[in-house]
Write an enzyme that holds these catalytic residues in place. Structure first.
Site, PDB file in Angstrom:
ATOM      1  N   HIS A  17      41.826  44.877  38.167  1.00 39.70           N
ATOM      2  CA  HIS A  17      41.516  45.874  37.061  1.00 39.70           C
ATOM      3  C   HIS A  17      40.260  46.709  37.549  1.00 39.70           C
ATOM      4  O   HIS A  17      39.567  46.418  38.234  1.00 39.70           O
ATOM      5  CB  HIS A  17      41.586  45.445  35.956  1.00 39.70           C
ATOM      6  CG  HIS A  17      40.432  44.591  35.528  1.00 39.70           C
ATOM      7  ND1 HIS A  17      39.041  44.751  35.296  1.00 39.70           N
ATOM      8  CD2 HIS A  17      40.372  43.019  35.382  1.00 39.70           C
ATOM      9  CE1 HIS A  17      38.408  43.632  35.051  1.00 39.70           C
ATOM     10  NE2 HIS A  17      39.073  42.639  35.345  1.00 39.70           N
ATOM     11  N   CYS A  21      38.723  37.393  36.967  1.00 39.41           N
ATOM     12  CA  CYS A  21      39.626  38.642  37.668  1.00 39.41           C
ATOM     13  C   CYS A  21      38.718  39.337  38.839  1.00 39.41           C
ATOM     14  O   CYS A  21      37.517  39.079  38.892  1.00 39.41           O
ATOM     15  CB  CYS A  21      39.831  39.891  36.488  1.00 39.41           C
ATOM     16  SG  CYS A  21      41.047  39.039  35.287  1.00 39.41           S
TER      17      CYS A  21
END
Length: 197
Positions: free
Chosen positions: A157, A173
């Protein structure tokens, strides 16, 4: 060699090396512009951040559906499209600690523009003061776009906090600059294979 000859030689070497040092950035610039553009060697290809360009063959059997390789050590994400006409290399943020890092094979299962964010149960345990939910927008930790992986809670992301890129700074992440995730979002699709090493 006399002392005065030695002093002149030493001074010449110093002045010559100093001139070369200060001239090097100017030589690396393109004519007519002040923008720095690193030269790309045919022997070792590197971008300005010294990330090595890689071939996909050691990591994937094919490029069916495209491929994303995330190198945790060099903090870089590599993307190849299915017909090899596109290769991208992006700097990333990676998990803060080894216990937050997951390695192996997964795939993109969903793409979201303007993602919302909620902390995982483990994040909330570590940081009880964090909010339970943040909707899309400038305060969202997932940035402008997110690629959801088949591993629960793992994403590739964007980030609003650009200081995180190039660092061990995430809770698991892989983060990219917003302009880079927007570009990758347009290139990768559901089913794109992903390997974290």
């Amino acid at each position: 060699m006399s002392q005065s000859s030695h002093d002149r030689l030493t001074r010449r070497l110093f002045l010559g090396s100093a001139a070369a040092t200060f001239a090097a950035p100017a030589l690396a610039q393109n004519a007519g512009t002040t923008e720095f553009r690193p030269e790309v060697s045919n022997v070792i290809r590197r971008n300005a951040s010294s990330f090595r360009m890689l071939d996909w063959q050691p990591y994937f059997d094919s490029l069916r559906g495209g491929a994303i390789l995330v190198d945790i050590t060099s903090r870089a994400l590599h993307f190849w499209n299915e017909d090899e006409s596109v290769y991208k290399l992006y700097p990333t943020s990676v998990p803060e600690t080894d216990d937050l890092t997951r390695k192996g094979r997964t795939e993109v299962i969903r793409k979201v523009e303007g993602p919302s964010w909620a902390p995982t149960p483990a994040m909330k345990e570590r940081n009880p003061e964090w909010p339970d939910f943040i909707g899309p927008g400038p305060d969202n930790p997932l940035g402008t776009h997110a690629l959801y992986l088949s591993w629960q809670y793992y994403r590739i992301h964007g980030t609003q906090d650009t200081r995180k890129i190039g660092r061990r700074s995430s809770n698991g992440c892989i983060g990219l600059y917003n302009n880079h995730i927007e570009e990758l979002y347009g290139l990768a699709g559901a089913g794109t294979q992903v390997l974290l090493i």
